[in-house]
Design a protein around this motif. Structure first.
Motif, PDB file in Angstrom:
ATOM      1  N   ARG A 118       0.823  -1.228   0.000  1.00 24.54           N
ATOM      2  CA  ARG A 118       0.000   0.000   0.000  1.00 24.54           C
ATOM      3  C   ARG A 118       0.845   1.262   0.000  1.00 24.54           C
ATOM      4  NH1 ARG A 118      -4.464  -2.255   4.148  1.00 24.54           N
ATOM      5  NH2 ARG A 118      -5.416  -3.699   2.672  1.00 24.54           N
ATOM      6  N   LYS A 119       2.062   1.168   0.509  1.00 23.39           N
ATOM      7  CA  LYS A 119       2.950   2.331   0.547  1.00 23.39           C
ATOM      8  C   LYS A 119       3.346   2.802  -0.849  1.00 23.39           C
ATOM      9  CE  LYS A 119       6.746  -0.906   1.239  1.00 23.39           C
ATOM     10  NZ  LYS A 119       7.475  -1.550   2.319  1.00 23.39           N
TER      11      LYS A 119
ATOM     12  N   GLU B 177       3.869   9.727  -8.205  1.00 26.28           N
ATOM     13  CA  GLU B 177       4.120  10.714  -7.166  1.00 26.28           C
ATOM     14  C   GLU B 177       4.409  10.003  -5.851  1.00 26.28           C
ATOM     15  OE1 GLU B 177       1.186  14.212  -8.884  1.00 26.28           O
ATOM     16  OE2 GLU B 177       0.687  13.263  -6.996  1.00 26.28           O
ATOM     17  N   ILE B 178       5.098  10.705  -4.965  1.00 30.23           N
ATOM     18  CA  ILE B 178       5.364  10.183  -3.632  1.00 30.23           C
ATOM     19  C   ILE B 178       5.030  11.248  -2.599  1.00 30.23           C
ATOM     20  CG2 ILE B 178       7.149   8.565  -4.376  1.00 30.23           C
ATOM     21  CD1 ILE B 178       9.234  10.600  -3.342  1.00 30.23           C
ATOM     22  N   ALA B 179       4.824  10.826  -1.381  1.00 31.36           N
ATOM     23  CA  ALA B 179       4.597  11.728  -0.252  1.00 31.36           C
ATOM     24  C   ALA B 179       5.164  11.026   0.978  1.00 31.36           C
ATOM     25  CB  ALA B 179       3.118  12.044  -0.088  1.00 31.36           C
TER      26      ALA B 179
ATOM     27  N   THR C  24       3.664  10.985   4.415  1.00 28.46           N
ATOM     28  CA  THR C  24       2.451  10.206   4.659  1.00 28.46           C
ATOM     29  C   THR C  24       2.684   8.708   4.455  1.00 28.46           C
ATOM     30  OG1 THR C  24       1.666  10.417   2.382  1.00 28.46           O
ATOM     31  CG2 THR C  24       0.969  12.128   3.944  1.00 28.46           C
ATOM     32  N   GLY C  25       3.952   8.339   4.234  1.00 29.70           N
ATOM     33  CA  GLY C  25       4.272   6.925   4.045  1.00 29.70           C
ATOM     34  C   GLY C  25       4.141   6.450   2.617  1.00 29.70           C
ATOM     35  N   GLN C  26       3.874   7.343   1.685  1.00 29.47           N
ATOM     36  CA  GLN C  26       3.748   6.972   0.270  1.00 29.47           C
ATOM     37  C   GLN C  26       5.099   7.165  -0.407  1.00 29.47           C
ATOM     38  OE1 GLN C  26       0.987   5.666  -1.593  1.00 29.47           O
ATOM     39  NE2 GLN C  26       0.557   5.197   0.534  1.00 29.47           N
ATOM     40  N   ILE C  27       5.746   6.046  -0.750  1.00 30.34           N
ATOM     41  CA  ILE C  27       7.095   6.077  -1.284  1.00 30.34           C
ATOM     42  C   ILE C  27       7.177   5.327  -2.604  1.00 30.34           C
ATOM     43  CG2 ILE C  27       8.136   6.314   0.987  1.00 30.34           C
ATOM     44  CD1 ILE C  27       8.722   3.289   0.913  1.00 30.34           C
ATOM     45  N   GLU C  28       8.344   5.417  -3.235  1.00 31.90           N
ATOM     46  CA  GLU C  28       8.610   4.605  -4.417  1.00 31.90           C
ATOM     47  C   GLU C  28       9.497   3.443  -3.986  1.00 31.90           C
ATOM     48  OE1 GLU C  28      11.047   6.546  -7.441  1.00 31.90           O
ATOM     49  OE2 GLU C  28      11.529   8.060  -5.945  1.00 31.90           O
ATOM     50  N   PRO C  29       9.503   2.347  -4.722  1.00 34.23           N
ATOM     51  CA  PRO C  29      10.267   1.172  -4.301  1.00 34.23           C
ATOM     52  C   PRO C  29      11.737   1.432  -4.030  1.00 34.23           C
ATOM     53  CG  PRO C  29       8.753   0.576  -6.027  1.00 34.23           C
ATOM     54  CD  PRO C  29       8.687   2.075  -5.900  1.00 34.23           C
ATOM     55  N   ALA C  30      12.378   2.296  -4.775  1.00 37.42           N
ATOM     56  CA  ALA C  30      13.804   2.557  -4.568  1.00 37.42           C
ATOM     57  C   ALA C  30      14.062   3.132  -3.177  1.00 37.42           C
ATOM     58  CB  ALA C  30      14.327   3.513  -5.629  1.00 37.42           C
ATOM     59  N   LEU C  31      13.058   3.767  -2.580  1.00 35.90           N
ATOM     60  CA  LEU C  31      13.211   4.332  -1.248  1.00 35.90           C
ATOM     61  C   LEU C  31      12.869   3.323  -0.150  1.00 35.90           C
ATOM     62  CD1 LEU C  31      11.579   7.841  -1.796  1.00 35.90           C
ATOM     63  CD2 LEU C  31      14.001   7.268  -1.791  1.00 35.90           C
ATOM     64  N   ALA C  32      12.210   2.259  -0.511  1.00 29.75           N
ATOM     65  CA  ALA C  32      11.775   1.274   0.478  1.00 29.75           C
ATOM     66  C   ALA C  32      12.961   0.506   1.042  1.00 29.75           C
ATOM     67  CB  ALA C  32      10.770   0.303  -0.138  1.00 29.75           C
TER      68      ALA C  32
ATOM     69  N   THR D 188      10.557  10.754  -9.621  1.00 31.35           N
ATOM     70  CA  THR D 188       9.149  10.773  -9.252  1.00 31.35           C
ATOM     71  C   THR D 188       8.818  12.114  -8.647  1.00 31.35           C
ATOM     72  OG1 THR D 188       9.265   8.410  -8.811  1.00 31.35           O
ATOM     73  CG2 THR D 188       7.414   9.586  -7.875  1.00 31.35           C
ATOM     74  N   LYS D 189       7.622  12.630  -8.973  1.00 33.05           N
ATOM     75  CA  LYS D 189       7.202  13.904  -8.414  1.00 33.05           C
ATOM     76  C   LYS D 189       6.856  13.746  -6.945  1.00 33.05           C
ATOM     77  CE  LYS D 189       4.042  14.049 -11.583  1.00 33.05           C
ATOM     78  NZ  LYS D 189       2.835  14.358 -12.293  1.00 33.05           N
ATOM     79  N   LYS D 190       7.316  14.685  -6.160  1.00 35.75           N
ATOM     80  CA  LYS D 190       6.981  14.694  -4.741  1.00 35.75           C
ATOM     81  C   LYS D 190       5.823  15.647  -4.529  1.00 35.75           C
ATOM     82  CE  LYS D 190       8.944  15.357  -0.187  1.00 35.75           C
ATOM     83  NZ  LYS D 190      10.118  15.769   0.573  1.00 35.75           N
ATOM     84  N   THR D 191       4.808  15.195  -3.817  1.00 33.70           N
ATOM     85  CA  THR D 191       3.669  16.062  -3.544  1.00 33.70           C
ATOM     86  C   THR D 191       3.856  16.754  -2.219  1.00 33.70           C
ATOM     87  OG1 THR D 191       2.416  14.295  -2.485  1.00 33.70           O
ATOM     88  CG2 THR D 191       2.103  14.588  -4.847  1.00 33.70           C
TER      89      THR D 191
END
Length: 140
Positions: free
Chosen positions: A100-101, A110-112, A115-123, A136-139
């Motif tokens: 879900r992240k 997009e990522i945030a 709020t825990g919304q990331i892209e896989p490279a950051l996981a 990726t665009k950051k909101t």
């Protein structure tokens, strides 16, 4: 006059148009397609994003299949671009709490992080060593 194949490619490449009919009305104002073609709705191909998620999470295709409920053979076809993964597949993948992240990244590029919304490279540190990801665009 555009043929239907070329017209379909234009539809797919333009953001904000979900069907041949909608794009036809806006751009050319002429009946290039039959009414039956207006029922065709385009969907983005998420196949490679599935692969990126699986690799970033360190999962085998088998384990990814167990978590998502997708068949291993289907995942293999997605990753080798023999089959396209559409939005309904993403909905199924996003039912798994551990993925879900990635919702904003999957659906909107997009990522945030706040709020825990990331892209896989950051996981996890690093990627799979494959092709570089576009920024990726950051909101927010």
């Amino acid at each position: 006059m555009l043929n239907l194949g070329a017209f379909s490619a234009i539809c797919r490449s333009l953001i904000g148009f979900s069907s041949i009919c909608e794009l036809n009305k806006v751009i050319v104002q002429s009946p290039l397609v039959k009414d039956s073609d207006c029922m065709t709705t385009f969907s983005r191909d998420y196949s490679q994003k599935l692969r990126i998620i699986r690799k970033a999470e360190g999962l085998t295709q088998q384990k990814f299949a167990e978590i998502t409920g997708l068949a291993v053979g289907t995942i293999k076809r997605y990753e080798t671009r023999q089959q396209t993964a559409r939005a309904e597949v993403m909905e199924k993948v996003l039912q798994a709490p551990e993925f879900r992240k990635y919702t904003m990244w999957l659906m909107h590029d997009e990522i945030a992080p706040e709020t825990g919304q990331i892209e896989p490279a950051l996981a996890h540190s690093g990627t799979d060593g494959g092709e570089a990801q576009k920024p990726t665009k950051k909101t927010g």
